[in-house]
Design a protein around this motif. Structure first.
Motif, mmCIF file in Angstrom:
data_model
loop_
_atom_site.group_PDB
_atom_site.id
_atom_site.type_symbol
_atom_site.label_atom_id
_atom_site.label_comp_id
_atom_site.label_asym_id
_atom_site.label_seq_id
_atom_site.Cartn_x
_atom_site.Cartn_y
_atom_site.Cartn_z
ATOM 1 N N GLN A 52 7.215 -3.371 -2.748
ATOM 2 C CA GLN A 52 7.576 -4.346 -1.706
ATOM 3 C C GLN A 52 7.399 -5.788 -2.178
ATOM 4 O O GLN A 52 7.914 -6.713 -1.554
ATOM 5 C CB GLN A 52 6.745 -4.110 -0.440
ATOM 6 N N CYS A 95 7.245 -1.964 9.381
ATOM 7 C CA CYS A 95 7.194 -2.136 7.936
ATOM 8 C C CYS A 95 7.368 -3.615 7.622
ATOM 9 O O CYS A 95 8.244 -4.265 8.192
ATOM 10 C CB CYS A 95 8.331 -1.332 7.300
ATOM 11 N N LEU A 96 6.542 -4.128 6.707
ATOM 12 C CA LEU A 96 6.655 -5.550 6.353
ATOM 13 C C LEU A 96 8.000 -5.853 5.698
ATOM 14 O O LEU A 96 8.422 -7.008 5.678
ATOM 15 C CB LEU A 96 5.508 -5.959 5.420
ATOM 16 N N HIS A 137 3.738 6.759 4.845
ATOM 17 C CA HIS A 137 4.711 5.663 4.863
ATOM 18 C C HIS A 137 4.708 4.928 3.515
ATOM 19 O O HIS A 137 5.764 4.646 2.942
ATOM 20 C CB HIS A 137 4.339 4.714 6.018
ATOM 21 N N GLU A 138 3.504 4.634 3.007
ATOM 22 C CA GLU A 138 3.395 3.868 1.755
ATOM 23 C C GLU A 138 3.814 4.710 0.544
ATOM 24 O O GLU A 138 4.455 4.204 -0.377
ATOM 25 C CB GLU A 138 1.979 3.326 1.560
ATOM 26 N N HIS A 141 7.416 4.675 0.093
ATOM 27 C CA HIS A 141 7.914 3.471 -0.605
ATOM 28 C C HIS A 141 7.982 3.691 -2.117
ATOM 29 O O HIS A 141 8.889 3.210 -2.787
ATOM 30 C CB HIS A 141 7.006 2.272 -0.342
HETATM 31 ZN ZN ZN Z 1 6.697 -0.158 4.735
#
Ligand code: ZN
Length: 172
Positions: A52, A95-96, A137-138, A141
């Protein structure tokens, strides 16, 4: 510690990359973790994957402590899910990299992961509740998967279009 810009939609190219394991947890990894943590706290968010911030390495930071509580950062390298519960739970996720968008996602309620900690030691963690959701979730990614991949195609296309349109209008 410098903050790093967070990559957001509609820039899907980087977010769709599959990250590589780190060979070892060294000073460079710890420096990146610290910068990621600072970036996540300022955002603010509860989890961040290295991709990210544009670094395709299998590294995460997570902190579920609430405002005003003592910080409890978790540094995770090369995580692997070794067990997932058959039982599932729903959580409203955000999510960022997909700012201001929230949707219910169904995932296994509990998981067990193996990973390397800040000292490079092998660790195991049994995660329940929010920690389980956040880790899944991470870890997604790291495999180029976003939480919107777990919702209906209609909703996913709608949110992608929203971000493409905002970019065109110069609002991002
Ligand atoms: Zn995220």
């Amino acid at each position: 510690m410098p903050q790093i810009p967070i990559i957001t939609l509609p820039d899907e190219k980087t977010l769709r990359e599959v990250s590589r394991p780190v060979a070892q947890v060294d000073a460079g990894v710890r420096r990146l973790w610290d910068d990621m943590l600072e970036t996540m706290y300022r955002a603010p968010g509860i989890g961040l994957a290295a991709i990210q911030v544009g670094v395709p390495q299998r590294l995460l930071v997570i902190d579920l402590s609430k405002d005003g509580e003592e910080k409890k950062p978790l540094f995770v390298a090369n995580p692997e899910i070794v067990w997932s519960s058959p039982a599932q739970s729903d959580y409203e996720e955000g999510c960022l990299s997909i700012p201001e968008y929230y949707e219910m996602v169904t995932r296994p309620s509990e998981i067990r992961i193996r990973y390397r900690d800040r000292q490079g030691e092998p660790m195991e963690l049994h995660a329940t509740g929010l920690m389980s959701t956040c880790l899944q979730h991470e870890i997604d990614h790291l495999n180029g998967v976003l939480f919107i991949d777990h919702i209906s195609r209609l909703k996913r296309e709608r949110v992608l279009k929203k971000f493409q349109k905002a970019q065109k209008l110069g609002k991002l």
